[in-house]
Design a protein around this motif. Structure first.
Motif, mmCIF file in Angstrom:
data_model
loop_
_atom_site.group_PDB
_atom_site.id
_atom_site.type_symbol
_atom_site.label_atom_id
_atom_site.label_comp_id
_atom_site.label_asym_id
_atom_site.label_seq_id
_atom_site.Cartn_x
_atom_site.Cartn_y
_atom_site.Cartn_z
ATOM 1 N N GLY A 4 2.328 -1.204 2.267
ATOM 2 C CA GLY A 4 2.762 -0.352 1.574
ATOM 3 C C GLY A 4 4.064 0.457 1.803
ATOM 4 N N MET A 5 4.731 -0.353 2.792
ATOM 5 C CA MET A 5 6.270 -0.173 3.102
ATOM 6 C C MET A 5 6.995 -0.729 2.269
ATOM 7 N N ARG A 6 8.346 -0.441 1.877
ATOM 8 C CA ARG A 6 9.024 -0.783 0.819
ATOM 9 C C ARG A 6 10.273 -1.454 1.553
ATOM 10 N N PHE A 7 10.745 -2.591 1.047
ATOM 11 C CA PHE A 7 12.181 -3.146 1.468
ATOM 12 C C PHE A 7 12.963 -3.409 0.532
ATOM 13 N N VAL A 8 14.249 -2.958 0.625
ATOM 14 C CA VAL A 8 15.485 -3.393 -0.256
ATOM 15 C C VAL A 8 16.378 -4.182 0.389
ATOM 16 N N GLY A 9 16.830 -5.099 -0.294
ATOM 17 C CA GLY A 9 17.867 -6.116 0.603
ATOM 18 C C GLY A 9 18.391 -7.033 -0.434
ATOM 19 N N LYS A 10 19.138 -8.107 -0.047
ATOM 20 C CA LYS A 10 19.834 -8.827 -0.740
ATOM 21 C C LYS A 10 19.409 -10.185 -0.201
ATOM 22 N N VAL A 11 19.384 -11.267 -0.842
ATOM 23 C CA VAL A 11 18.912 -12.800 -0.619
ATOM 24 C C VAL A 11 20.189 -13.673 -0.793
#
Length: 82
Positions: A4-11
């Motif tokens: 349920g936790m979200r992650f925002v990042g760049k690959v």
């Protein structure tokens, strides 16, 4: 991370060694091709560019700029370099 936790990042899918990069808004389209407005000891000068890879923030410059060149971004006066 928990369910349920979200992650925002760049690959990062690729890295180019020793690339000269400038912000996208420092490259100007002209009828003769892309240019950058470069700061010199004598003022601003338009410099033709040969571009490589790009993303939404940066553009690779293959020819036309050196690693320590300073460039103007959109909104700066381009008239001085003409």
């Amino acid at each position: 991370m928990r369910p349920g936790m979200r992650f925002v990042g760049k690959v990062e899918v690729r890295r180019i060694a020793d690339a000269v990069l400038v912000p996208v808004d420092a490259v100007f389209a002209t009828p003769d091709g892309p240019v950058a407005v470069r700061r010199t000891p004598f003022g601003l000068r338009e410099t033709r560019l040969r571009l490589g890879e790009r993303n939404e923030e940066l553009v690779q410059v293959l020819d036309g700029l050196e690693p320590n060149d300073r460039v103007e971004r959109k909104g700066a006066s381009r008239e001085e370099g003409k």
